[in-house]
Write a protein that holds these residues in place. Sequence first.
Motif, PDB file in Angstrom:
ATOM      1  N   GLN A  20       0.845  -1.192   0.000  1.00 47.64           N
ATOM      2  CA  GLN A  20       0.000   0.000   0.000  1.00 47.64           C
ATOM      3  C   GLN A  20       0.882   1.244   0.000  1.00 47.64           C
ATOM      4  OE1 GLN A  20      -2.722  -0.152   3.331  1.00 47.64           O
ATOM      5  NE2 GLN A  20      -3.910  -1.821   2.433  1.00 47.64           N
ATOM      6  N   ILE A  21       0.403   2.274  -0.651  1.00 50.83           N
ATOM      7  CA  ILE A  21       1.133   3.542  -0.669  1.00 50.83           C
ATOM      8  C   ILE A  21       0.118   4.681  -0.581  1.00 50.83           C
ATOM      9  CG2 ILE A  21       1.221   3.622  -3.210  1.00 50.83           C
ATOM     10  CD1 ILE A  21       4.095   4.838  -2.847  1.00 50.83           C
ATOM     11  N   GLU A  22       0.377   5.613   0.314  1.00 44.89           N
ATOM     12  CA  GLU A  22      -0.557   6.717   0.555  1.00 44.89           C
ATOM     13  C   GLU A  22      -0.355   7.807  -0.490  1.00 44.89           C
ATOM     14  OE1 GLU A  22      -1.531   7.620   4.695  1.00 44.89           O
ATOM     15  OE2 GLU A  22      -0.705   9.614   4.294  1.00 44.89           O
ATOM     16  N   ILE A  23      -1.458   8.392  -0.930  1.00 51.64           N
ATOM     17  CA  ILE A  23      -1.364   9.468  -1.914  1.00 51.64           C
ATOM     18  C   ILE A  23      -1.767  10.795  -1.267  1.00 51.64           C
ATOM     19  CG2 ILE A  23      -1.586   8.055  -3.972  1.00 51.64           C
ATOM     20  CD1 ILE A  23      -4.527   8.481  -3.991  1.00 51.64           C
ATOM     21  N   PRO A  24      -1.212  11.910  -1.743  1.00 53.92           N
ATOM     22  CA  PRO A  24      -1.450  13.212  -1.107  1.00 53.92           C
ATOM     23  C   PRO A  24      -2.611  13.971  -1.736  1.00 53.92           C
ATOM     24  CG  PRO A  24       0.326  13.425  -2.685  1.00 53.92           C
ATOM     25  CD  PRO A  24      -0.155  11.995  -2.780  1.00 53.92           C
ATOM     26  N   PRO A  65      -5.439   3.055  -0.334  1.00 51.50           N
ATOM     27  CA  PRO A  65      -6.675   3.207   0.444  1.00 51.50           C
ATOM     28  C   PRO A  65      -6.723   4.441   1.331  1.00 51.50           C
ATOM     29  CG  PRO A  65      -5.250   1.607   1.499  1.00 51.50           C
ATOM     30  CD  PRO A  65      -4.567   1.996   0.212  1.00 51.50           C
ATOM     31  N   THR A  66      -5.602   5.190   1.447  1.00 46.37           N
ATOM     32  CA  THR A  66      -5.591   6.354   2.343  1.00 46.37           C
ATOM     33  C   THR A  66      -5.136   7.603   1.597  1.00 46.37           C
ATOM     34  OG1 THR A  66      -3.325   5.870   3.099  1.00 46.37           O
ATOM     35  CG2 THR A  66      -5.151   4.953   4.395  1.00 46.37           C
ATOM     36  N   LEU A  67      -5.638   8.742   2.082  1.00 46.10           N
ATOM     37  CA  LEU A  67      -5.336  10.048   1.478  1.00 46.10           C
ATOM     38  C   LEU A  67      -4.726  10.952   2.543  1.00 46.10           C
ATOM     39  CD1 LEU A  67      -5.745  11.886  -1.080  1.00 46.10           C
ATOM     40  CD2 LEU A  67      -7.897  12.617  -0.030  1.00 46.10           C
ATOM     41  N   ALA A  68      -3.488  11.377   2.325  1.00 45.94           N
ATOM     42  CA  ALA A  68      -2.849  12.317   3.236  1.00 45.94           C
ATOM     43  C   ALA A  68      -3.536  13.674   3.144  1.00 45.94           C
ATOM     44  CB  ALA A  68      -1.363  12.459   2.893  1.00 45.94           C
ATOM     45  N   LEU A  69      -3.782  14.284   4.298  1.00 40.43           N
ATOM     46  CA  LEU A  69      -4.509  15.553   4.349  1.00 40.43           C
ATOM     47  C   LEU A  69      -3.614  16.659   4.876  1.00 40.43           C
ATOM     48  CD1 LEU A  69      -7.891  14.265   5.839  1.00 40.43           C
ATOM     49  CD2 LEU A  69      -7.338  14.705   3.430  1.00 40.43           C
ATOM     50  N   HIS A  70      -3.790  17.828   4.313  1.00 36.59           N
ATOM     51  CA  HIS A  70      -3.044  19.016   4.730  1.00 36.59           C
ATOM     52  C   HIS A  70      -4.013  19.932   5.475  1.00 36.59           C
ATOM     53  CE1 HIS A  70      -0.600  22.632   4.509  1.00 36.59           C
ATOM     54  NE2 HIS A  70       0.413  21.864   4.127  1.00 36.59           N
ATOM     55  N   VAL A  71      -3.695  20.239   6.712  1.00 32.00           N
ATOM     56  CA  VAL A  71      -4.679  20.900   7.567  1.00 32.00           C
ATOM     57  C   VAL A  71      -5.144  22.234   6.985  1.00 32.00           C
ATOM     58  CG1 VAL A  71      -5.140  21.837   9.859  1.00 32.00           C
ATOM     59  CG2 VAL A  71      -3.839  19.716   9.623  1.00 32.00           C
ATOM     60  N   SER A  96      -8.745   8.638   5.827  1.00 36.87           N
ATOM     61  CA  SER A  96      -7.767   9.693   6.062  1.00 36.87           C
ATOM     62  C   SER A  96      -6.421   9.072   6.404  1.00 36.87           C
ATOM     63  CB  SER A  96      -8.215  10.598   7.212  1.00 36.87           C
ATOM     64  OG  SER A  96      -9.419  11.246   6.895  1.00 36.87           O
ATOM     65  N   GLY A  97      -5.387   9.617   5.818  1.00 36.97           N
ATOM     66  CA  GLY A  97      -4.040   9.149   6.100  1.00 36.97           C
ATOM     67  C   GLY A  97      -3.329  10.102   7.038  1.00 36.97           C
ATOM     68  N   SER A  98      -2.069  10.362   6.770  1.00 39.30           N
ATOM     69  CA  SER A  98      -1.293  11.240   7.642  1.00 39.30           C
ATOM     70  C   SER A  98      -1.873  12.650   7.638  1.00 39.30           C
ATOM     71  CB  SER A  98       0.171  11.263   7.207  1.00 39.30           C
ATOM     72  OG  SER A  98       0.282  11.710   5.865  1.00 39.30           O
ATOM     73  N   ILE A  99      -1.784  13.299   8.789  1.00 42.65           N
ATOM     74  CA  ILE A  99      -2.255  14.678   8.955  1.00 42.65           C
ATOM     75  C   ILE A  99      -1.042  15.589   8.920  1.00 42.65           C
ATOM     76  CG2 ILE A  99      -3.532  16.266  10.422  1.00 42.65           C
ATOM     77  CD1 ILE A  99      -5.210  13.948   9.277  1.00 42.65           C
TER      78      ILE A  99
END
Length: 401
Positions: A20-24, A65-71, A96-99
């Motif tokens: 798996q690899i998270e996308i931004p 399956p996850t999306l990195a979010l920018h606050v 939601s992925g990394s915040i």
Amino acid sequence: MNPSESGLFDQAAQILDGFQIEIPSWGFANTGTRFGKFFQPAAASTLEEKFSDAAEVHRLTGATPTLALHVLWDLPSGLADVSEVQALERRTGIRSGSINPNLFQNQEYKYGSLCNPDEDIRENALQHVLDSIEIGKRLHARDISLWLADGSNYPGTQSMRNRITWLQLALSAAHRHLAPDQRLLVEYKPFEPAFYHTDIADWGMAAHLCREAGPQAFVLVDTGHHYLSQNIEQIVAWLLHLDLLGGFHFNDRRYADDDLTLGSIDPYQIFRIFHEICQHLQSGSSKGPLHAVPFMIDQSHNLKGKIEAMIQTVVTAQELWLKVSLIDREKLRALQQSCDLVAAEELFRGAFWQDVRPLAAAWRESRGMAADPLRALREGGYVERITGERASRQSAVSSYA
């Protein structure tokens, strides 16, 4: 021979099932350079559109399956926007992925954020990090991914030692607010935007700060954040050895932090980095979820189509991970131990040159996906549809993403 009928297929399928690899989120938006921004009619301008694009990439690749979010860019109202994100998660099936806090865009950060000489500004920056941690708790996001643009451009204009102290205090305070299953990822960068000194300039500084902050702080490696010819896989090996490697921001670059699509310039470098991680995972020395090594893409596509570039990147990552995972490591260890240099290198290079695309295509078909994700995207009409829906809403904005 049909790849799906070969003895290698079952092994390859197991490998790809687990990758798996998270996308931004910002990879789908109109982004720019210092000189301007090039608009794309299909670019996402709302969080809903970013989740929709992420779902399309996951549908075609089976790996995101996850999306990195920018606050600041994705949750401009902070905690008040969490319910919208949760609704989009349910609607799209993307989690939601990394915040990612933003400590570089506000005008008050001209002389730094957590390292600013002004105590009030440092407190404001810390509060933003704490708010980001709380957002992560409510979204069940494990990682708070921290990058600082803090630094200085001219000798004698800042006290480096004071800034180290301020930074240590801030990261320790942030660490105390983490939930037991959360992590603080500390990124480093040798230069840009600061050109005399950067407050977290290399992996050693980041590792020290993590050790000082606490056991839930780990180093994040961005493959674009290094000097030319730096041996990134050696840094990865050291961080794994120290149990301090927290994850990656993958991209590629020609000179500095270009954010080019992964493997477009030097796929062999990604292969070598993957080798160190795969070796670590296959050794069984991982200590649990807090010591995981997640992969995330950190790219902004200014010229390539947003979704097409993202799929191209994910497929490249899948292929490189598969190549590395199929290395005969027992044989490689024996050759290394006997110092049979040519044979060891040829085994290693042979794995890199192996064409695994038929295996990957067969895996996709066996899992109900199109064999060729890029072709499926072009033939499926998704980009044409969103271009028609979004083109009239595109407007100039002042932020990076």
